[in-house]
Motif scaffolding. Sequence first.
Motif, PDB file in Angstrom:
ATOM      1  N   GLN A   1      49.909  37.765  44.510  1.00  0.00           N
ATOM      2  CA  GLN A   1      49.764  38.840  45.476  1.00  0.00           C
ATOM      3  C   GLN A   1      48.319  39.318  45.562  1.00  0.00           C
ATOM      4  O   GLN A   1      47.988  40.163  46.378  1.00  0.00           O
ATOM      5  CB  GLN A   1      50.693  40.010  45.118  1.00  0.00           C
ATOM      6  N   ILE A   2      47.445  38.754  44.757  1.00  0.00           N
ATOM      7  CA  ILE A   2      46.041  39.156  44.744  1.00  0.00           C
ATOM      8  C   ILE A   2      45.266  38.318  45.767  1.00  0.00           C
ATOM      9  O   ILE A   2      45.452  37.107  45.861  1.00  0.00           O
ATOM     10  CB  ILE A   2      45.446  38.997  43.340  1.00  0.00           C
ATOM     11  N   ALA A   3      44.390  38.972  46.507  1.00  0.00           N
ATOM     12  CA  ALA A   3      43.606  38.300  47.540  1.00  0.00           C
ATOM     13  C   ALA A   3      42.719  37.210  46.921  1.00  0.00           C
ATOM     14  O   ALA A   3      42.192  37.388  45.822  1.00  0.00           O
ATOM     15  CB  ALA A   3      42.738  39.305  48.281  1.00  0.00           C
ATOM     16  N   PRO A   4      42.562  36.089  47.618  1.00  0.00           N
ATOM     17  CA  PRO A   4      41.733  35.009  47.079  1.00  0.00           C
ATOM     18  C   PRO A   4      40.289  35.432  46.831  1.00  0.00           C
ATOM     19  O   PRO A   4      39.671  34.982  45.866  1.00  0.00           O
ATOM     20  CB  PRO A   4      41.825  33.901  48.130  1.00  0.00           C
ATOM     21  N   SER A   5      39.753  36.308  47.672  1.00  0.00           N
ATOM     22  CA  SER A   5      38.374  36.774  47.465  1.00  0.00           C
ATOM     23  C   SER A   5      38.247  37.551  46.158  1.00  0.00           C
ATOM     24  O   SER A   5      37.239  37.437  45.453  1.00  0.00           O
ATOM     25  CB  SER A   5      37.908  37.628  48.642  1.00  0.00           C
ATOM     26  N   THR A   6      39.274  38.310  45.806  1.00  0.00           N
ATOM     27  CA  THR A   6      39.269  39.064  44.546  1.00  0.00           C
ATOM     28  C   THR A   6      39.330  38.113  43.354  1.00  0.00           C
ATOM     29  O   THR A   6      38.584  38.272  42.380  1.00  0.00           O
ATOM     30  CB  THR A   6      40.453  40.050  44.497  1.00  0.00           C
ATOM     31  N   LEU A   7      40.201  37.113  43.424  1.00  0.00           N
ATOM     32  CA  LEU A   7      40.306  36.144  42.338  1.00  0.00           C
ATOM     33  C   LEU A   7      39.006  35.366  42.166  1.00  0.00           C
ATOM     34  O   LEU A   7      38.545  35.136  41.040  1.00  0.00           O
ATOM     35  CB  LEU A   7      41.474  35.188  42.588  1.00  0.00           C
ATOM     36  N   GLN A   8      38.398  34.966  43.286  1.00  0.00           N
ATOM     37  CA  GLN A   8      37.135  34.234  43.224  1.00  0.00           C
ATOM     38  C   GLN A   8      36.042  35.089  42.590  1.00  0.00           C
ATOM     39  O   GLN A   8      35.278  34.613  41.764  1.00  0.00           O
ATOM     40  CB  GLN A   8      36.715  33.794  44.631  1.00  0.00           C
ATOM     41  N   ARG A   9      35.987  36.355  42.963  1.00  0.00           N
ATOM     42  CA  ARG A   9      34.995  37.257  42.381  1.00  0.00           C
ATOM     43  C   ARG A   9      35.227  37.419  40.882  1.00  0.00           C
ATOM     44  O   ARG A   9      34.281  37.415  40.089  1.00  0.00           O
ATOM     45  CB  ARG A   9      35.039  38.623  43.071  1.00  0.00           C
ATOM     46  N   ARG A  10      36.479  37.526  40.484  1.00  0.00           N
ATOM     47  CA  ARG A  10      36.793  37.637  39.054  1.00  0.00           C
ATOM     48  C   ARG A  10      36.278  36.418  38.292  1.00  0.00           C
ATOM     49  O   ARG A  10      35.747  36.550  37.187  1.00  0.00           O
ATOM     50  CB  ARG A  10      38.300  37.776  38.837  1.00  0.00           C
ATOM     51  N   LEU A  11      36.450  35.250  38.878  1.00  0.00           N
ATOM     52  CA  LEU A  11      35.960  34.033  38.229  1.00  0.00           C
ATOM     53  C   LEU A  11      34.440  34.038  38.130  1.00  0.00           C
ATOM     54  O   LEU A  11      33.874  33.721  37.085  1.00  0.00           O
ATOM     55  CB  LEU A  11      36.400  32.795  39.015  1.00  0.00           C
ATOM     56  N   GLU A  12      33.784  34.352  39.234  1.00  0.00           N
ATOM     57  CA  GLU A  12      32.324  34.304  39.281  1.00  0.00           C
ATOM     58  C   GLU A  12      31.678  35.362  38.401  1.00  0.00           C
ATOM     59  O   GLU A  12      30.660  35.107  37.759  1.00  0.00           O
ATOM     60  CB  GLU A  12      31.844  34.467  40.721  1.00  0.00           C
ATOM     61  N   GLU A  13      32.254  36.547  38.359  1.00  0.00           N
ATOM     62  CA  GLU A  13      31.651  37.650  37.623  1.00  0.00           C
ATOM     63  C   GLU A  13      32.238  37.839  36.229  1.00  0.00           C
ATOM     64  O   GLU A  13      31.766  38.678  35.467  1.00  0.00           O
ATOM     65  CB  GLU A  13      31.805  38.946  38.422  1.00  0.00           C
ATOM     66  N   GLY A  14      33.266  37.089  35.916  1.00  0.00           N
ATOM     67  CA  GLY A  14      33.906  37.261  34.623  1.00  0.00           C
ATOM     68  C   GLY A  14      34.748  38.517  34.549  1.00  0.00           C
ATOM     69  O   GLY A  14      35.177  38.935  33.483  1.00  0.00           O
ATOM     70  N   GLU A  15      34.990  39.160  35.706  1.00  0.00           N
ATOM     71  CA  GLU A  15      35.774  40.392  35.759  1.00  0.00           C
ATOM     72  C   GLU A  15      37.248  40.075  35.568  1.00  0.00           C
ATOM     73  O   GLU A  15      37.771  39.139  36.150  1.00  0.00           O
ATOM     74  CB  GLU A  15      35.559  41.058  37.122  1.00  0.00           C
ATOM     75  N   TYR A  16      37.926  40.854  34.769  1.00  0.00           N
ATOM     76  CA  TYR A  16      39.343  40.676  34.489  1.00  0.00           C
ATOM     77  C   TYR A  16      39.633  39.293  33.909  1.00  0.00           C
ATOM     78  O   TYR A  16      40.657  38.703  34.175  1.00  0.00           O
ATOM     79  CB  TYR A  16      40.211  40.903  35.733  1.00  0.00           C
ATOM     80  N   THR A  17      38.706  38.777  33.134  1.00  0.00           N
ATOM     81  CA  THR A  17      38.972  37.547  32.419  1.00  0.00           C
ATOM     82  C   THR A  17      39.115  37.883  30.943  1.00  0.00           C
ATOM     83  O   THR A  17      38.684  38.929  30.480  1.00  0.00           O
ATOM     84  CB  THR A  17      37.848  36.510  32.617  1.00  0.00           C
TER      85      THR A  17
END
Length: 94
Positions: free
Chosen positions: A70-86
């Motif tokens: 249910q999470i937007a792909p842009s949010t997931l991509q940002r999490r990967l790139e920035e290490g956020e919520y990892t």
Amino acid sequence: MYLHLGKDVLVRARDVIGIFDMETTTTGELTRAYLKRAEAQSQVTNVSFELPKSFILTRENGVERVYISQIAPSTLQRRLEEGEYTMDEKKRFL
């Protein structure tokens, strides 16, 4: 590192092959056929039963899996790139 896909589902960041927008990619015939085949082979995990916004393709130990989120792909991509919520291997948020 791990990527949080929603609810209590985590995947290893290195296993992520792609993050796709559900609205724009499922209009293609090949994508619909792929998702249908993956579901028939029990390779699909629905992270949440809310309105899906993305699907994430992973390869874990040589086996492809699809996660519906249910999470937007842009949010997931940002999490990967920035290490956020990892999380790291010890399941600690970074």
